[in-house]
Design an enzyme around this catalytic site. Structure first.
Site, PDB file in Angstrom:
ATOM      1  N   GLN A  68      39.291  22.269  13.437  1.00 44.76           N
ATOM      2  CA  GLN A  68      39.283  20.579  13.091  1.00 44.76           C
ATOM      3  C   GLN A  68      40.268  20.005  14.145  1.00 44.76           C
ATOM      4  OE1 GLN A  68      41.676  19.334   9.432  1.00 44.76           O
ATOM      5  NE2 GLN A  68      40.602  17.255   9.545  1.00 44.76           N
TER       6      GLN A  68
ATOM      7  N   ASP B  28      28.508  10.421  15.357  1.00 42.19           N
ATOM      8  CA  ASP B  28      29.612  10.959  16.228  1.00 42.19           C
ATOM      9  C   ASP B  28      29.133  10.326  17.668  1.00 42.19           C
ATOM     10  OD1 ASP B  28      30.953  13.261  17.928  1.00 42.19           O
ATOM     11  OD2 ASP B  28      31.054  14.162  16.101  1.00 42.19           O
ATOM     12  N   ILE B  29      30.333   9.838  18.396  1.00 39.89           N
ATOM     13  CA  ILE B  29      29.988   9.476  19.795  1.00 39.89           C
ATOM     14  C   ILE B  29      29.851  10.588  20.855  1.00 39.89           C
ATOM     15  CG2 ILE B  29      31.001   7.210  19.565  1.00 39.89           C
ATOM     16  CD1 ILE B  29      33.609   8.483  20.850  1.00 39.89           C
TER      17      ILE B  29
ATOM     18  N   HIS C 102      36.057  15.038   7.473  1.00 39.06           N
ATOM     19  CA  HIS C 102      34.720  14.658   7.697  1.00 39.06           C
ATOM     20  C   HIS C 102      33.630  15.734   7.620  1.00 39.06           C
ATOM     21  CE1 HIS C 102      36.905  15.583  11.281  1.00 39.06           C
ATOM     22  NE2 HIS C 102      35.770  15.936  11.946  1.00 39.06           N
TER      23      HIS C 102
ATOM     24  N   HIS D 270      30.215  16.826   9.105  1.00 40.82           N
ATOM     25  CA  HIS D 270      29.307  16.639  10.083  1.00 40.82           C
ATOM     26  C   HIS D 270      27.769  16.986   9.462  1.00 40.82           C
ATOM     27  CE1 HIS D 270      31.966  17.220  13.422  1.00 40.82           C
ATOM     28  NE2 HIS D 270      32.828  17.946  12.664  1.00 40.82           N
TER      29      HIS D 270
HETATM   30  P1  AMP Z   1      36.124  18.197  14.244  1.00 41.06           P
HETATM   31  O1  AMP Z   1      37.649  17.452  13.928  1.00 41.06           O
HETATM   32  O2  AMP Z   1      36.456  19.460  14.985  1.00 41.06           O
HETATM   33  O3  AMP Z   1      35.208  18.274  13.081  1.00 41.06           O
HETATM   34  O4  AMP Z   1      35.668  17.066  15.236  1.00 41.06           O
HETATM   35  C1  AMP Z   1      35.880  15.914  15.227  1.00 41.06           C
HETATM   36  C2  AMP Z   1      34.637  15.017  15.741  1.00 41.06           C
HETATM   37  O5  AMP Z   1      34.931  13.589  15.949  1.00 41.06           O
HETATM   38  C3  AMP Z   1      33.930  15.583  17.131  1.00 41.06           C
HETATM   39  O6  AMP Z   1      32.630  16.111  16.994  1.00 41.06           O
HETATM   40  C4  AMP Z   1      33.932  14.301  17.902  1.00 41.06           C
HETATM   41  O7  AMP Z   1      32.927  14.338  19.088  1.00 41.06           O
HETATM   42  C5  AMP Z   1      33.984  12.973  16.855  1.00 41.06           C
HETATM   43  N1  AMP Z   1      34.773  11.901  17.279  1.00 41.06           N
HETATM   44  C6  AMP Z   1      35.977  11.838  17.890  1.00 41.06           C
HETATM   45  N2  AMP Z   1      36.142  10.599  18.217  1.00 41.06           N
HETATM   46  C7  AMP Z   1      35.299  10.000  17.704  1.00 41.06           C
HETATM   47  C8  AMP Z   1      35.057   8.580  17.402  1.00 41.06           C
HETATM   48  N3  AMP Z   1      35.890   7.356  17.957  1.00 41.06           N
HETATM   49  N4  AMP Z   1      33.826   8.072  16.936  1.00 41.06           N
HETATM   50  C9  AMP Z   1      33.037   8.921  16.513  1.00 41.06           C
HETATM   51  N5  AMP Z   1      33.152  10.315  16.684  1.00 41.06           N
HETATM   52  C10 AMP Z   1      34.178  10.677  17.247  1.00 41.06           C
END
Ligand code: AMP
Length: 142
Positions: A97, A34-35, A103, A105
Protein backbone atom coordinates in the site's frame (compact mmCIF):
# COMPACT_ATOMS: atom_id res chain seq x y z
CA UNK A 1 -1.57 0.33 13.40
CA UNK A 2 -1.07 3.95 12.27
CA UNK A 3 -4.23 6.07 12.56
CA UNK A 4 -6.17 7.24 9.50
CA UNK A 5 -4.69 10.46 8.10
CA UNK A 6 -7.43 12.84 6.93
CA UNK A 7 -4.91 14.58 4.65
CA UNK A 8 -4.16 11.57 2.44
CA UNK A 9 -4.56 12.15 -1.33
CA UNK A 10 -7.77 10.16 -1.70
CA UNK A 11 -9.42 11.92 1.27
CA UNK A 12 -8.63 15.20 -0.51
CA UNK A 13 -10.16 13.85 -3.73
CA UNK A 14 -13.31 12.84 -1.79
CA UNK A 15 -13.58 16.34 -0.32
CA UNK A 16 -13.10 17.87 -3.80
CA UNK A 17 -9.82 19.51 -2.77
CA UNK A 18 -7.91 17.64 -5.51
CA UNK A 19 -9.19 16.81 -9.03
CA UNK A 20 -9.95 13.30 -10.23
CA UNK A 21 -11.31 11.51 -13.30
CA UNK A 22 -14.58 10.42 -11.75
CA UNK A 23 -16.23 7.30 -13.13
CA UNK A 24 -18.95 6.49 -10.56
CA UNK A 25 -20.32 7.71 -7.25
CA UNK A 26 -23.09 6.65 -4.89
CA UNK A 27 -23.91 7.15 -1.21
CA UNK A 28 -21.12 4.86 -0.06
CA UNK A 29 -18.36 4.76 -2.69
CA UNK A 30 -16.46 6.87 -5.21
CA UNK A 31 -14.65 5.48 -8.27
CA UNK A 32 -12.07 7.29 -10.37
CA UNK A 33 -9.25 6.55 -12.77
CA UNK A 34 -5.75 5.82 -11.57
CA UNK A 35 -3.60 8.60 -13.07
CA UNK A 36 -0.70 6.16 -13.48
CA UNK A 37 -2.67 3.28 -14.98
CA UNK A 38 -1.12 -0.16 -15.18
CA UNK A 39 -3.58 -0.90 -18.01
CA UNK A 40 -6.03 1.32 -19.92
CA UNK A 41 -9.15 1.79 -17.79
CA UNK A 42 -7.39 1.14 -14.44
CA UNK A 43 -9.97 2.33 -11.90
CA UNK A 44 -9.84 2.81 -8.12
CA UNK A 45 -12.92 2.24 -5.96
CA UNK A 46 -12.84 3.87 -2.52
CA UNK A 47 -15.26 4.04 0.42
CA UNK A 48 -16.63 7.43 1.44
CA UNK A 49 -16.10 6.27 5.02
CA UNK A 50 -12.67 7.06 6.45
CA UNK A 51 -10.65 3.84 6.45
CA UNK A 52 -6.92 3.29 6.11
CA UNK A 53 -7.23 -0.26 4.76
CA UNK A 54 -8.80 -3.69 5.31
CA UNK A 55 -7.49 -3.72 8.89
CA UNK A 56 -9.67 -0.84 10.12
CA UNK A 57 -12.60 -0.67 7.69
CA UNK A 58 -16.05 -1.72 8.93
CA UNK A 59 -17.14 -4.93 7.17
CA UNK A 60 -20.24 -3.20 5.77
CA UNK A 61 -18.11 -0.43 4.26
CA UNK A 62 -15.79 -3.04 2.73
CA UNK A 63 -18.85 -4.73 1.24
CA UNK A 64 -19.86 -1.41 -0.36
CA UNK A 65 -16.41 -1.17 -1.96
CA UNK A 66 -16.75 -4.75 -3.24
CA UNK A 67 -20.15 -3.87 -4.75
CA UNK A 68 -18.60 -0.84 -6.42
CA UNK A 69 -15.75 -2.93 -7.83
CA UNK A 70 -18.28 -5.49 -9.10
CA UNK A 71 -20.14 -2.75 -10.96
CA UNK A 72 -16.96 -1.22 -12.41
CA UNK A 73 -15.66 -4.64 -13.50
CA UNK A 74 -18.77 -5.29 -15.61
CA UNK A 75 -18.59 -1.83 -17.19
CA UNK A 76 -14.84 -2.14 -17.85
CA UNK A 77 -15.32 -5.48 -19.67
CA UNK A 78 -17.61 -3.70 -22.14
CA UNK A 79 -15.88 -0.33 -22.34
CA UNK A 80 -12.42 -1.79 -22.97
CA UNK A 81 -13.51 -4.96 -24.81
CA UNK A 82 -11.58 -6.83 -22.14
CA UNK A 83 -10.94 -10.56 -21.84
CA UNK A 84 -10.69 -10.44 -18.05
CA UNK A 85 -10.34 -8.26 -14.96
CA UNK A 86 -7.64 -8.06 -12.30
CA UNK A 87 -8.74 -6.79 -8.87
CA UNK A 88 -6.07 -5.85 -6.32
CA UNK A 89 -6.20 -4.30 -2.86
CA UNK A 90 -3.05 -3.60 -0.82
CA UNK A 91 -2.75 -3.12 2.96
CA UNK A 92 0.06 -1.37 4.85
CA UNK A 93 3.51 -0.79 3.30
CA UNK A 94 4.43 -4.45 3.78
CA UNK A 95 1.35 -5.34 1.73
CA UNK A 96 2.24 -2.91 -1.07
CA UNK A 97 0.00 0.00 0.00
CA UNK A 98 1.19 3.49 -0.96
CA UNK A 99 -1.93 5.65 -0.44
CA UNK A 100 -3.55 5.20 2.96
CA UNK A 101 -7.25 5.42 2.20
CA UNK A 102 -8.59 1.96 1.35
CA UNK A 103 -8.91 1.39 -2.40
CA UNK A 104 -9.63 -1.50 -4.71
CA UNK A 105 -7.89 -1.53 -8.09
CA UNK A 106 -10.08 -2.75 -10.99
CA UNK A 107 -8.06 -3.39 -14.14
CA UNK A 108 -9.46 -4.58 -17.46
CA UNK A 109 -7.11 -7.13 -19.06
CA UNK A 110 -6.50 -8.34 -22.59
CA UNK A 111 -5.19 -11.79 -23.44
CA UNK A 112 -1.41 -11.69 -23.72
CA UNK A 113 -1.05 -8.04 -22.61
CA UNK A 114 1.03 -7.55 -19.45
CA UNK A 115 0.28 -4.88 -16.84
CA UNK A 116 2.83 -2.07 -16.50
CA UNK A 117 4.68 -2.01 -13.15
CA UNK A 118 3.00 0.27 -10.54
CA UNK A 119 3.44 4.03 -11.05
CA UNK A 120 5.34 3.59 -14.35
CA UNK A 121 4.03 6.68 -16.11
CA UNK A 122 1.44 9.40 -15.71
CA UNK A 123 -1.22 9.08 -18.42
CA UNK A 124 -2.15 12.04 -20.67
CA UNK A 125 -5.14 14.00 -19.43
CA UNK A 126 -7.03 13.68 -22.72
CA UNK A 127 -6.64 9.88 -22.63
CA UNK A 128 -7.88 9.76 -19.02
CA UNK A 129 -10.87 11.95 -19.96
CA UNK A 130 -11.73 9.62 -22.86
CA UNK A 131 -11.40 6.51 -20.69
CA UNK A 132 -13.57 7.97 -17.92
CA UNK A 133 -16.22 8.86 -20.53
CA UNK A 134 -16.13 5.32 -21.97
CA UNK A 135 -16.58 3.77 -18.54
CA UNK A 136 -19.42 6.13 -17.63
CA UNK A 137 -21.18 5.35 -20.91
CA UNK A 138 -20.87 1.59 -20.22
CA UNK A 139 -22.21 2.08 -16.68
CA UNK A 140 -25.15 4.07 -18.03
CA UNK A 141 -25.92 1.41 -20.65
CA UNK A 142 -26.03 -1.12 -17.76
P1 AMP B 1 -1.48 1.41 -3.71
O1 AMP B 1 -1.62 2.22 -2.45
O2 AMP B 1 -0.18 0.67 -3.81
O3 AMP B 1 -2.64 0.49 -3.95
O4 AMP B 1 -1.41 2.38 -4.94
C1 AMP B 1 -1.95 3.69 -4.98
C2 AMP B 1 -2.40 3.97 -6.37
O5 AMP B 1 -2.87 5.31 -6.41
C3 AMP B 1 -1.31 3.87 -7.47
O6 AMP B 1 -1.76 2.96 -8.46
C4 AMP B 1 -1.17 5.28 -8.00
O7 AMP B 1 -0.92 5.31 -9.38
C5 AMP B 1 -2.53 5.87 -7.65
N1 AMP B 1 -2.58 7.33 -7.46
C6 AMP B 1 -1.73 8.10 -6.75
N2 AMP B 1 -2.13 9.39 -6.77
C7 AMP B 1 -3.28 9.43 -7.50
C8 AMP B 1 -4.19 10.47 -7.86
N3 AMP B 1 -4.01 11.75 -7.47
N4 AMP B 1 -5.27 10.14 -8.61
C9 AMP B 1 -5.46 8.86 -9.01
N5 AMP B 1 -4.65 7.84 -8.70
C10 AMP B 1 -3.56 8.11 -7.95
Amino acid sequence: MTAYDTNNIFAKILRGELPSYKVYEDEHVFAFLDIMPRVPGHTLVIPKAAARNILDIRPDDFAHVARGAHKIAAAAMKAFEADGITVQQFNEPAGGQVVFHLHMHVMPRRDGVAMLPPASRKEDTNVLEQHAAKLMAALKAG
